[in-house]
Design a protein around this motif. Sequence first.
Motif, short mmCIF file in Angstrom:
data_model
loop_
_atom_site.label_atom_id
_atom_site.label_comp_id
_atom_site.label_asym_id
_atom_site.label_seq_id
_atom_site.Cartn_x
_atom_site.Cartn_y
_atom_site.Cartn_z
N ILE A 11 23.82 -37.30 5.03
CA ILE A 11 22.77 -36.95 5.99
C ILE A 11 23.37 -36.57 7.33
O ILE A 11 22.95 -35.60 7.99
N GLY A 12 24.38 -37.34 7.77
CA GLY A 12 25.02 -37.03 9.04
C GLY A 12 25.73 -35.69 9.01
O GLY A 12 25.66 -34.92 9.98
N ALA A 13 26.40 -35.37 7.91
CA ALA A 13 27.08 -34.08 7.81
C ALA A 13 26.08 -32.92 7.82
O ALA A 13 26.31 -31.89 8.48
N ALA A 14 24.97 -33.08 7.11
CA ALA A 14 23.96 -32.02 7.08
C ALA A 14 23.32 -31.82 8.45
O ALA A 14 23.16 -30.69 8.92
N PHE A 15 22.96 -32.93 9.10
CA PHE A 15 22.35 -32.83 10.43
C PHE A 15 23.33 -32.25 11.43
O PHE A 15 22.96 -31.41 12.28
N GLY A 16 24.59 -32.68 11.39
CA GLY A 16 25.58 -32.16 12.31
C GLY A 16 25.86 -30.68 12.09
O GLY A 16 26.06 -29.93 13.06
#
Length: 210
Positions: A83-88
């Motif tokens: 989720i963090g990679a996608a949001f970033g």
Amino acid sequence: MDNSQGSGGMKGGIGGLFGGGEYSNTELAGVPLTGMSPLSPYLNVDPRYLVQDTDEFILPTGANKTRGRFELAFFTIGGSCIIGAAFGAVNGLRVSLKETRDLGWSKPRNVQILNMVTRQGASWANSLGSVALLYSVFGVAIEKARGAEDDINTVAAGTLTGMLFKSSTGGLRGVARGGLAGFALSGAYALYSNWDHLKGSSPSPSSRLY
């Protein structure tokens, strides 16, 4: 006469192998078969033994019907990183398109966009993954120390995670602010997970596995 007796004895012997004798069509007609197709009376099996009113699960000896924090830790950490990679990546793409608006579609702009996307994606994945790791470690440690699994562990793990995550950058004020944020988020999650219980309705047995 002898043939009929022999065939009857053979049927009785075959029926005995399945734990019961023969059942007439009249007896089978009164057996409820909810959700099942009618069985042939030649199977010599009582259909009442095949009807289950409640959900049943095969679990290992000593296992609980709910997943423990240690099992959920891997899913929590991995999901947080994704989720963090996608949001970033999405945030990096937005920022890079805004900052390189005057360059036009050229190779330098594409390189800057790609660098910003990868940098932001890695940064957010690292941050959320670290938070999930701290939360999982605190949750497992508190569960082992208390010997119980309840919402107290969730709120305590969330509060300690917020305090420790902000301790390296914000000082005492940052620690208090991080602890308050962790307490609020974990408390909101605990309230959401127990919403059915607060309303007076119990969750279904199948949902307790997760």
